[in-house]
Each structure stands twice: as structure tokens, then as C-alpha cells.
Write a protein that holds these residues in place. Structure first.
Motif: not given
Length: 138
Positions: A24-36
Motif C-alpha cells: 500500500x505505501x512503498x512504491x516498488x517494482x519488486x514482487x512481494x509474495x509469501x514464500x508459501x
């Protein structure tokens, strides 16, 4: 790999809340995902590494864990967040960040948004709750 990836523990409510904040708050081009739900083999990660700390796998193949991974995520963001990442890499701050990170990781089940499942290793969570996160007997 085309995109950097930030991997967290999706079975932990505290970790998931932090990931939601990032999204929501940190504009990043990275994928943010659970390791599961991540292809750990493709990322070059193990379950043990992911249970121990958040992980960063850069598009260039670079890797970082814990507060170093958080600093890399911040580096991949807007200027104000990049400044925070730079601060996190400042040697005295970095020296304090690791013990603080380990304390949070050990006590995440006690933190706001945390649940009892946050304190269990993955094998125990799956035994109790099944691979979907629901109780095994339901």
C-alpha cells in the motif's frame, strides 16, 4: 529473472500485515509474495531460509535476508524510502538492526496482528493447520 522479489512468511499474520503495508505505501517494482506461494527453486531459496527471515532476490540475482532484504526493498522504491534503506545500511544501524530483527522474528506471535501460528515452524504449522492454513481436521 526480470523482476526483483521480496519474500515473506505468509502464514504469519504480523508478516502479512507488514507485506500489506509495503504493497500500500512503498512504491516498488519488486514482487512481494509469501514464500508459501513462491517458486523457491527458481528463486534459489530454501524453506529454511524463508522461515528464518524475509528474503530479497534481485533481478540481477543478488540476494539478501532480514534487515538487509528490507534495505534492498527500500532501495527499489521512491526517494524517501531509498533514504530509509540507506539509513538501514549505515554500519551502526545495520549492527543494531540484525539483533532487533531476530527479536521481532522470535516474538512475532506476540506483536500486533500476530497469531499463535506465527511462532510455529512450517512443519508444525502444516501438521496442525494443513498446507492451506486451515485446521487439519476440518
Amino acid at each position: 529473472m526480470e523482476t526483483s522479489t521480496f519474500v515473506y512468511d505468509g502464514d504469519c499474520a504480523f508478516c502479512s500485515r507488514c507485506a500489506e503495508f509495503i504493497e500500500r505505501r512503498i512504491p516498488t517494482g519488486a514482487r512481494v509474495l509469501p514464500w508459501q506461494f513462491a517458486d523457491l527453486d527458481a528463486l534459489g531459496l530454501t524453506e529454511a531460509e524463508c522461515e528464518e527471515a524475509v528474503q530479497w532476490v534481485g533481478a540481477d540475482g543478488s540476494r539478501a535476508a532480514g534487515p538487509d532484504a528490507i534495505a534492498r526493498l527500500l532501495d527499489d522504491s521512491a526517494p524517501v524510502w531509498r533514504a530509509a534503506g540507506l539509513g538501514l545500511r549505515f554500519p551502526p544501524v545495520r549492527a543494531a538492526a540484525w539483533p532487533a530483527y531476530r527479536w521481532v522474528a522470535r516474538n512475532r506471535h506476540r506483536l500486533p496482528g500476530g497469531t499463535a501460528a506465527c511462532s510455529l515452524p512450517q512443519e508444525a504449522r502444516e501438521r496442525l493447520y494443513g498446507p492451506t492454513g486451515r485446521p487439519a481436521d476440518s
